[in-house]
Design an enzyme around this catalytic site. Structure first.
Site, PDB file in Angstrom:
ATOM      1  N   ASN A 102      26.896  49.164  27.119  1.00 22.01           N
ATOM      2  CA  ASN A 102      28.207  49.181  26.471  1.00 22.01           C
ATOM      3  C   ASN A 102      28.169  50.123  25.282  1.00 22.01           C
ATOM      4  OD1 ASN A 102      28.635  47.804  23.624  1.00 22.01           O
ATOM      5  ND2 ASN A 102      26.936  46.712  24.623  1.00 22.01           N
ATOM      6  N   GLY A 126      31.927  50.098  20.329  1.00 19.67           N
ATOM      7  CA  GLY A 126      32.223  50.714  19.035  1.00 19.67           C
ATOM      8  C   GLY A 126      32.934  49.768  18.081  1.00 19.67           C
ATOM      9  N   ASN A 172      30.627  36.384  13.531  1.00 20.00           N
ATOM     10  CA  ASN A 172      29.782  37.577  13.433  1.00 20.00           C
ATOM     11  C   ASN A 172      30.516  38.606  12.569  1.00 20.00           C
ATOM     12  OD1 ASN A 172      28.868  40.343  14.234  1.00 20.00           O
ATOM     13  ND2 ASN A 172      27.424  39.185  15.483  1.00 20.00           N
ATOM     14  N   CYS A 228      24.279  46.917  15.439  1.00 21.69           N
ATOM     15  CA  CYS A 228      25.158  47.534  16.432  1.00 21.69           C
ATOM     16  C   CYS A 228      24.680  48.952  16.722  1.00 21.69           C
ATOM     17  CB  CYS A 228      26.606  47.588  15.950  1.00 21.69           C
ATOM     18  SG  CYS A 228      27.642  48.528  17.104  1.00 21.69           S
ATOM     19  N   ASN A 240      19.667  42.236  19.738  1.00 27.30           N
ATOM     20  CA  ASN A 240      20.877  42.982  20.086  1.00 27.30           C
ATOM     21  C   ASN A 240      20.490  43.922  21.227  1.00 27.30           C
ATOM     22  OD1 ASN A 240      23.461  44.273  20.011  1.00 27.30           O
ATOM     23  ND2 ASN A 240      23.607  43.895  17.814  1.00 27.30           N
ATOM     24  N   GLY A 271      19.741  38.755  28.196  1.00 26.21           N
ATOM     25  CA  GLY A 271      19.674  38.620  29.652  1.00 26.21           C
ATOM     26  C   GLY A 271      19.497  37.215  30.174  1.00 26.21           C
ATOM     27  N   GLY A 309      25.239  35.993  27.000  1.00 24.95           N
ATOM     28  CA  GLY A 309      26.073  37.164  26.784  1.00 24.95           C
ATOM     29  C   GLY A 309      26.564  37.771  28.079  1.00 24.95           C
ATOM     30  N   THR A 310      25.823  38.757  28.570  1.00 26.26           N
ATOM     31  CA  THR A 310      26.261  39.541  29.728  1.00 26.26           C
ATOM     32  C   THR A 310      26.572  38.665  30.941  1.00 26.26           C
ATOM     33  OG1 THR A 310      24.954  41.361  28.879  1.00 26.26           O
ATOM     34  CG2 THR A 310      25.589  41.504  31.190  1.00 26.26           C
TER      35      THR A 310
END
Ligand code: RRO
Length: 304
Positions: free
Chosen positions: A70, A73, A100, A131, A193, A245, A266-267
């Site tokens: 990803n 931004g 966050n 990030c 991250n 993951g 997450g994903t």
């Protein structure tokens, strides 16, 4: 009954060790038609900045083997709209609410924290210093221990609420940043991250992501996360929240054995949004089959 309660230091307790990972669950409200959000120990919101941000131009997500890249931004609605539009939902949410935060400068992070710490329905903060996809206010806060400690000390002085620092794997030695976070009074660190990644279309010869390089997530990065957690667990005493993951109950056990006190999903939300149901069932089954009364008993119990 297995005890899934999880204490993250003195300032935060979870009904179970599963949180959402920032950026994969919005602010909880939009996904609540599909997923029972109450099943999680808590929600970690998408990063909030002082002002709203459009984020990077598309394409900003691409699927890769066992993962995705990803480059969002830091697209987000900003603090004002967040308080106007999302507070009602989060106020009645029974799990823990962790916001966050990202900023371009120390004072921007501080300003956001000052405003949000007043809100009694907010239980804690995850400080994004990792990030990979913005030119300012991203990873530079999380790669240099001096810069990190300046920021973390200021934030610690501003809130008595749970404060966790989200660390990047894109550093030489994550342990130094984990130790710095602890020294500056953080209640916990979360890791990892996303990992720098890129992919190219061999026909057009163009990168598959507009910004060329983005952040890789998903099962592809799980072994990187486990290694970073094993290393960090040996040098810090504050809880580690594992990210990277996780898609199955087995992964949660693996992260906890490595040293994570809790984890974030997450994903997996993008391809199996109901994973939380299967994971909680698995944790109950694993614990009862292995005579584990409290899930916390397995933290850091990898036999090395
Ligand atoms: O918005 C993003 O591009 C982004 C962020 Br803030 C982050 O912390 N990690 C990531 O992979 N993407």
């Amino acid at each position: 009954m297995i005890d899934l309660n999880t204490k993250l230091g003195n300032r935060l307790s979870l009904s179970n060790p599963i949180l959402t990972a920032s950026g994969t669950f919005g602010y909880g409200d939009e996904i609540s038609d599909i997923v029972d959000v109450e099943l999680y120990g808590g929600i970690v919101t998408k990063s909030l900045t002082l002002k709203p941000r459009e984020g990077n131009p598309p394409p900003r997500i691409v699927e890769t083997p066992s993962g995705m890249i990803n480059s969002i931004g830091l697209a987000n609605i900003g603090v004002d709209l967040f308080l106007e539009e999302k507070a009602d939902f989060l106020k009645i949410y029974r799990g823990q609410v962790i916001i966050n935060i990202a900023g371009r400068t120390d004072s921007e992070y501080c300003e956001i924290l000052k405003r949000l710490t007043e809100e009694n329905w907010i239980d804690g903060f995850e400080i994004n210093v990792s990030c990979p996809n913005v030119s300012e206010g991203g990873i530079e806060f999380g790669t240099d221990p001096k810069i990190l400690s300046n920021l973390a000390r200021k934030l610690r002085d501003l809130t008595d609420k749970f404060l966790m620092i989200k660390l990047s794997p894109n550093v030489t030695d994550i342990r130094i940043l984990a130790e710095t976070s602890q020294k500056c009074g953080a209640d916990a660190v979360s890791m990892i991250n996303t990992v720098y990644g890129s992919a190219i279309d061999i026909n057009t010869k163009k990168p598959l992501i507009n910004s060329v390089i983005g952040g890789l997530s998903g099962p592809a990065i799980k072994p990187i996360a486990i290694a970073n957690i094993i290393k960090s667990y040996r040098v810090i005493d504050i809880p580690i929240i594992g990210i990277g993951g996780i898609s199955r109950g087995e992964d949660v056990i693996e992260f906890m054995l490595a040293g994570a006190s809790a984890v974030q999903l997450g994903t997996v939300h993008f391809y199996n949004p109901l994973a939380i149901n299967e994971i909680l069932q698995f944790l109950e089954k694993y614990c009862s089959q292995n005579n584990i009364l409290s899930i916390g008993d397995i933290i850091g119990k990898v036999e090395i």
